[in-house]
Design a protein around this motif. Structure first.
Motif, short mmCIF file in Angstrom:
data_model
loop_
_atom_site.label_atom_id
_atom_site.label_comp_id
_atom_site.label_asym_id
_atom_site.label_seq_id
_atom_site.Cartn_x
_atom_site.Cartn_y
_atom_site.Cartn_z
N VAL A 137 26.18 24.21 -9.56
CA VAL A 137 26.90 24.11 -8.29
C VAL A 137 25.96 24.54 -7.18
O VAL A 137 25.39 25.63 -7.22
N THR A 138 25.80 23.68 -6.18
CA THR A 138 24.92 24.02 -5.06
C THR A 138 25.62 24.98 -4.10
O THR A 138 26.84 25.13 -4.12
N GLU B 287 26.01 24.45 -1.00
CA GLU B 287 26.87 23.63 -0.15
C GLU B 287 28.20 23.34 -0.83
O GLU B 287 29.26 23.41 -0.21
N GLN B 288 28.17 23.02 -2.13
CA GLN B 288 29.42 22.78 -2.85
C GLN B 288 30.29 24.03 -2.88
O GLN B 288 31.51 23.95 -2.70
N ASN C 212 31.78 24.59 0.59
CA ASN C 212 32.85 23.62 0.84
C ASN C 212 34.12 24.01 0.10
O ASN C 212 35.23 23.85 0.63
N ALA C 213 33.99 24.52 -1.11
CA ALA C 213 35.17 24.95 -1.88
C ALA C 213 35.86 26.12 -1.18
O ALA C 213 37.09 26.16 -1.08
N LEU D 195 32.23 17.50 -11.86
CA LEU D 195 32.00 18.94 -11.73
C LEU D 195 32.05 19.63 -13.08
O LEU D 195 32.75 19.18 -13.98
#
Length: 62
Positions: free
Chosen positions: A28-29, A31-32, A35-36, A6
């Motif tokens: 950073v997508t 989705e990432q 999720n975070a 990352l």
């Protein structure tokens, strides 16, 4: 040094601004990022309740 592949926090803001300007894709997508957020929300809920909490599933189809 990158942790788990990352970007470092100091790389994230300039990258985000460049992505907003359309100069390049974000490191950073979506989705990432989601999720975070789900992970942090689960941490807070676990701290509040004192019980283990699974992060909410991420649905990016909407």
């Amino acid at each position: 040094m990158r942790a788990h592949g990352l970007p470092r926090p100091t790389e994230q803001l300039p990258d985000f601004l460049a992505a907003l300007r359309g100069e390049k894709p974000s490191l950073v997508t979506a989705e990432q990022a989601r999720n975070a957020v789900a992970f942090i929300e689960a941490v807070y809920e676990s701290g509040r309740t004192g019980r283990p909490v699974q992060p909410a599933p991420v649905d990016l189809s909407a």
